[in-house]
Design a protein around this motif. Structure first.
Motif, mmCIF file in Angstrom:
data_model
loop_
_atom_site.group_PDB
_atom_site.id
_atom_site.type_symbol
_atom_site.label_atom_id
_atom_site.label_comp_id
_atom_site.label_asym_id
_atom_site.label_seq_id
_atom_site.Cartn_x
_atom_site.Cartn_y
_atom_site.Cartn_z
ATOM 1 N N VAL A 9 0.876 -1.267 0.106
ATOM 2 C CA VAL A 9 -0.046 0.144 0.051
ATOM 3 C C VAL A 9 0.848 1.191 -0.261
ATOM 4 C CG1 VAL A 9 -1.740 1.299 1.186
ATOM 5 C CG2 VAL A 9 -1.977 -1.110 1.017
ATOM 6 N N VAL A 10 1.812 1.274 0.869
ATOM 7 C CA VAL A 10 2.967 2.525 0.898
ATOM 8 C C VAL A 10 3.455 2.658 -0.484
ATOM 9 C CG1 VAL A 10 5.118 3.149 1.669
ATOM 10 C CG2 VAL A 10 3.265 2.142 3.360
ATOM 11 N N ALA A 11 4.062 1.602 -1.167
ATOM 12 C CA ALA A 11 4.519 1.954 -2.677
ATOM 13 C C ALA A 11 3.382 2.378 -3.412
ATOM 14 C CB ALA A 11 4.928 0.472 -3.177
ATOM 15 N N GLY A 12 2.010 1.829 -3.329
ATOM 16 C CA GLY A 12 1.259 2.476 -4.251
ATOM 17 C C GLY A 12 0.769 3.930 -4.088
ATOM 18 N N VAL A 13 0.927 4.337 -2.970
ATOM 19 C CA VAL A 13 0.599 5.761 -2.299
ATOM 20 C C VAL A 13 1.608 6.531 -2.930
ATOM 21 C CG1 VAL A 13 0.360 7.202 -0.372
ATOM 22 C CG2 VAL A 13 -0.586 5.120 -0.368
ATOM 23 N N ARG A 45 17.624 8.036 -4.200
ATOM 24 C CA ARG A 45 17.318 8.842 -2.867
ATOM 25 C C ARG A 45 16.279 8.013 -2.155
ATOM 26 N NH1 ARG A 45 15.162 14.200 -5.527
ATOM 27 N NH2 ARG A 45 14.014 12.646 -6.710
ATOM 28 N N ARG A 46 16.405 8.257 -0.622
ATOM 29 C CA ARG A 46 15.666 7.399 0.303
ATOM 30 C C ARG A 46 14.721 8.549 0.865
ATOM 31 N NH1 ARG A 46 18.530 3.472 4.212
ATOM 32 N NH2 ARG A 46 19.710 5.139 4.644
ATOM 33 N N TRP A 47 13.469 8.235 1.164
ATOM 34 C CA TRP A 47 12.460 8.920 1.703
ATOM 35 C C TRP A 47 11.722 8.260 3.038
ATOM 36 C CZ3 TRP A 47 11.560 13.353 -0.734
ATOM 37 C CH2 TRP A 47 12.344 13.513 -1.975
ATOM 38 N N PHE A 48 11.634 9.098 3.948
ATOM 39 C CA PHE A 48 11.198 8.532 5.208
ATOM 40 C C PHE A 48 9.227 8.724 5.111
ATOM 41 C CE2 PHE A 48 9.779 8.825 9.708
ATOM 42 C CZ PHE A 48 10.450 7.877 10.268
ATOM 43 N N VAL A 49 8.817 7.554 5.275
ATOM 44 C CA VAL A 49 7.471 7.547 5.126
ATOM 45 C C VAL A 49 6.789 7.265 6.716
ATOM 46 C CG1 VAL A 49 5.467 6.388 3.821
ATOM 47 C CG2 VAL A 49 7.740 6.699 2.774
ATOM 48 N N LYS A 50 5.986 8.123 7.013
ATOM 49 C CA LYS A 50 5.346 7.883 8.142
ATOM 50 C C LYS A 50 3.707 7.638 8.048
ATOM 51 C CE LYS A 50 6.005 10.741 11.676
ATOM 52 N NZ LYS A 50 6.277 11.921 12.957
ATOM 53 N N SER A 51 3.432 6.352 8.448
ATOM 54 C CA SER A 51 2.037 6.160 8.665
ATOM 55 C C SER A 51 1.339 6.228 9.828
ATOM 56 C CB SER A 51 2.197 4.613 7.944
ATOM 57 O OG SER A 51 0.627 3.975 8.189
ATOM 58 N N TYR A 52 0.246 6.737 9.953
ATOM 59 C CA TYR A 52 -0.656 7.350 10.978
ATOM 60 C C TYR A 52 -1.715 6.310 11.371
ATOM 61 C CZ TYR A 52 1.516 11.695 9.926
ATOM 62 O OH TYR A 52 2.481 12.732 9.823
ATOM 63 N N GLY A 87 -0.812 19.175 -3.599
ATOM 64 C CA GLY A 87 -0.359 20.224 -2.595
ATOM 65 C C GLY A 87 -0.577 19.909 -1.321
ATOM 66 N N ASN A 88 -0.722 18.704 -0.807
ATOM 67 C CA ASN A 88 -1.033 18.233 0.543
ATOM 68 C C ASN A 88 0.058 17.796 1.263
ATOM 69 O OD1 ASN A 88 -3.985 19.182 0.334
ATOM 70 N ND2 ASN A 88 -4.393 17.332 -0.671
ATOM 71 N N LEU A 89 -0.056 17.932 2.678
ATOM 72 C CA LEU A 89 1.211 17.246 3.189
ATOM 73 C C LEU A 89 0.956 15.921 3.700
ATOM 74 C CD1 LEU A 89 1.975 20.241 5.505
ATOM 75 C CD2 LEU A 89 3.525 19.318 3.851
ATOM 76 N N ILE A 90 -0.281 15.356 3.786
ATOM 77 C CA ILE A 90 -0.853 14.145 3.899
ATOM 78 C C ILE A 90 -1.624 13.257 2.821
ATOM 79 C CG2 ILE A 90 -1.956 12.428 5.667
ATOM 80 C CD1 ILE A 90 -1.328 14.382 7.807
ATOM 81 N N ALA A 91 -1.129 12.240 2.514
ATOM 82 C CA ALA A 91 -1.900 11.434 1.521
ATOM 83 C C ALA A 91 -2.692 10.341 2.129
ATOM 84 C CB ALA A 91 -1.121 10.976 0.354
ATOM 85 N N VAL A 92 -4.016 10.300 1.711
ATOM 86 C CA VAL A 92 -4.745 9.278 2.197
ATOM 87 C C VAL A 92 -5.428 8.486 1.039
ATOM 88 C CG1 VAL A 92 -7.165 8.923 3.722
ATOM 89 C CG2 VAL A 92 -5.736 10.762 4.088
ATOM 90 N N ASP A 93 -5.148 7.086 1.031
ATOM 91 C CA ASP A 93 -5.530 6.212 0.038
ATOM 92 C C ASP A 93 -5.451 4.694 0.811
ATOM 93 O OD1 ASP A 93 -6.330 5.177 -2.078
ATOM 94 O OD2 ASP A 93 -4.660 5.853 -3.440
ATOM 95 N N GLY A 94 -6.157 3.941 0.156
ATOM 96 C CA GLY A 94 -6.062 2.449 0.585
ATOM 97 C C GLY A 94 -6.262 2.167 2.119
ATOM 98 N N GLY A 95 -6.995 3.129 2.645
ATOM 99 C CA GLY A 95 -7.281 2.859 4.384
ATOM 100 C C GLY A 95 -5.764 3.400 4.771
ATOM 101 N N ALA A 97 -2.966 6.700 5.786
ATOM 102 C CA ALA A 97 -2.681 7.986 5.809
ATOM 103 C C ALA A 97 -1.114 8.061 5.935
ATOM 104 C CB ALA A 97 -3.410 8.872 6.733
ATOM 105 N N VAL A 98 -0.433 8.837 4.981
ATOM 106 C CA VAL A 98 0.987 8.841 5.081
ATOM 107 C C VAL A 98 1.381 10.342 4.716
ATOM 108 C CG1 VAL A 98 1.204 6.430 4.653
ATOM 109 C CG2 VAL A 98 1.317 8.254 2.657
#
Length: 539
Positions: A9-13, A45-52, A87-95, A97-98
């Motif tokens: 899910v993270v990869a898709g988002v 490049r590496r990215w830090f992904v936070k899931s809420y 332009g949002n800071l948080i993306a919500v998809d597939g149940g 939010a990251v």
């Protein structure tokens, strides 16, 4: 949802909302309330992904991310936030939010404690952070009663209620008994904490702060600070509590016997980057931190309030986090003669003379000699030049002064907002250099003043008059005493005509080469420029 499915899910988002096509996604260091991932894109490049978690309020998390972006404007080392395509800071998809931020390469948390140059680096970074957040739109710093910040009575009531709940509902997993015993120990230490807080000032500073500045949210690279992460929504709290929370981390205090000297170094570095903080507040760091913690039940209440939140990460954070305030507060009281509070908390130990700082001396010399002095002289000389050289009228001088004050009044707000995004030192240097160059260019283009022809003519006329006095001319002295043409360059030629007539020809005061400039000087005695009696016409 399994860990593998979460990774998918993270990869898709990332691909759908951030235009990041990951080549690898793996679980990262988990926080106390979030699940974190590290993704690598095609460029390496590496990215830090936070899931809420599902129950968290996304609005408050967005405000926290906006606070991090605001701190970055003040040159605080904050990872760059990656916004979605919308332009949002948080993306919500597939149940899920990251949020996505740049990954701090080659860095580690401050979990190993502070030592060596880390003390000064952390103190300076926290000072820069608080200095920047003091300008946050949610409100400027303000003073609050010390009893409200360090409310020991409220802490006593909270701990007593918590112990009563543990008595009715015994904990069923290992973290529960530890939390209960720690709450009882903290309650027993409250009298010592109350005694220590009696010396606090009547009021303490409060402002917008990070909100969760622990060792897990401070990323170090060697002996420097690489990143400050995991901000909380903006709220007014004690900055001294936040500073004490990070510099008096248990791993530091319990593992470094010289922690008082390190604390003094961190506080001095904090003051250097945030000089607006009063010294009296800086001297309260350990006491304010201990008193603030006395009114908090986190994480001791989590086994009862939110059992699913009791994760291994929370246990690893909570067990040592509550220890220093039980042992460090009395230790600080016993060691009041450390370098920060020596001589009855004298501010002189914390605030040495500014003349010992080379940067301050350089700044003072540059501002007083170059900037302030030049601006003061210009503000005085420009109106004088306008009057004497350009013959400006009173209204024109008034307009000149008004236009000089107009740019700050019109552009101050906009220029200030833009200036906050860049280095103040660089702006001051560039501004002074441009100002000096403009003045230099103006002096280079200024034309040399023309010699006034009347000056030479007056000198020749005076010489001629003195010669006539010695010759016994009775009229010459009185005539020279009533010559209004001394201030009128239009009548200089008449003086030459008088000299020609009286001398019967070419007078020494008259230069024949000047006839093309003063043709009336050689006029005949009967010409229109000479009147009877040898005086110029019109006198």
């Amino acid at each position: 949802m399994s860990a593998q499915s979460d990774v998918m899910v993270v990869a898709g988002v990332l691909a759908l909302h951030y235009c990041i096509v990951p080549t690898d996604v793996c679980e990262g260091p988990s926080g106390t309330a979030t699940s974190n991932y590290v993704a690598r894109d095609g460029d390496g490049r590496r990215w830090f992904v936070k899931s809420y978690p599902e129950h968290v309020g996304l609005d408050s998390e967005r405000r926290a991310l906006e606070l991090a972006e605001f701190a970055a404007l003040g040159e605080v080392p904050v990872p760059v936030m990656r916004r979605t395509l919308d332009g949002n800071l948080i993306a919500v998809d597939g149940g899920m939010a990251v949020s996505v931020a740049a990954f701090a390469e080659g860095a580690e948390t401050a979990g190993d404690g502070l030592y060596g140059a880390r003390w000064g680096a952390v103190g300076a970074t926290v000072g820069q952070l608080h200095r920047t957040l003091a300008r946050h739109p949610d409100g400027p710093p303000r003073r609050a009663p010390s009893e409200e910040i360090c409310d020991v009575q409220r802490g006593r009531q909270l701990l007593e209620r918590l112990l009563a709940r543990y008595a009715k509902q015994p904990p069923s997993f290992p973290f529960g008994p530890w939390a209960r015993d720690t709450a009882q120990q903290r309650l027993d230490e409250l009298p010592a904490t109350t005694t220590m807080l009696e010396t606090l000032p009547a009021t303490l500073a409060t402002q917008i702060v990070h909100g969760d500045l622990s060792s897990l949210n401070l990323i170090l690279r060697g002996e420097s600070v690489a990143a400050v992460i995991d901000f909380r929504p903006p709220a007014h709290r004690s900055p001294m509590w936040e500073l004490g929370r990070i510099v008096l981390d248990p791993r530091t205090v319990l593992g470094a016997p010289d922690w008082p000297a390190g604390l003094a170094t961190a506080v001095a570095a904090y003051q250097e980057t945030n000089p607006a903080m009063p010294v009296e507040d800086l001297l309260t760091v350990p006491r304010a931190a201990a008193g603030y913690l006395a009114g908090s039940g986190y994480p001791l209440s989590e086994p009862l309030d939110d059992p699913p939140a009791v994760t291994p990460e929370l246990e690893a954070y909570g067990r040592p986090a509550t220890r220093p305030w039980v042992c460090c507060a009395p230790a600080w009281t016993r060691r009041r003669r450390c370098s920060v509070t020596r001589s009855a908390d004298s501010p002189a130990q914390l605030q040495p003379s500014l003349w010992r700082h080379r940067n301050f001396r350089t700044f003072l010399i540059g501002q007083s000699d170059a900037s302030v002095t030049g601006s003061s002289i210009s503000s005085m000389v420009i109106p004088v030049i306008a009057v004497l050289e350009l013959h400006a009228t009173t209204s024109q001088v008034a307009w000149l002064a008004f236009l000089g004050l107009l740019p700050p009044a019109v552009l101050a707000l906009h220029a200030g907002a833009l200036a906050d995004r860049h280095s103040k030192q660089r702006q001051m240097i560039i501004g002074d250099l441009v100002s000096a160059g403009a003045r230099r260019l103006g002096r280079g283009r200024r034309r040399a003043p023309r010699p006034c022809p009347c000056a030479a003519d007056r000198a020749r006329a005076d010489d001629a008059g003195r010669a006539r006095d010695h010759a016994g001319d009775p009229d010459s002295a009185a005539a020279r005493l009533s010559r209004p043409w001394l201030a009128d360059r239009d009548r200089c030629g008449a003086v030459r005509a008088v000299g020609v007539r009286r001398g019967g020809g070419h007078h020494p005061a008259v230069d024949p080469s000047d006839h093309h400039r003063f043709p009336h000087a050689g006029a005949d005695a009967g010409g229109e420029h000479v009147a009877d009696g040898g005086r110029p016409a019109g006198l």
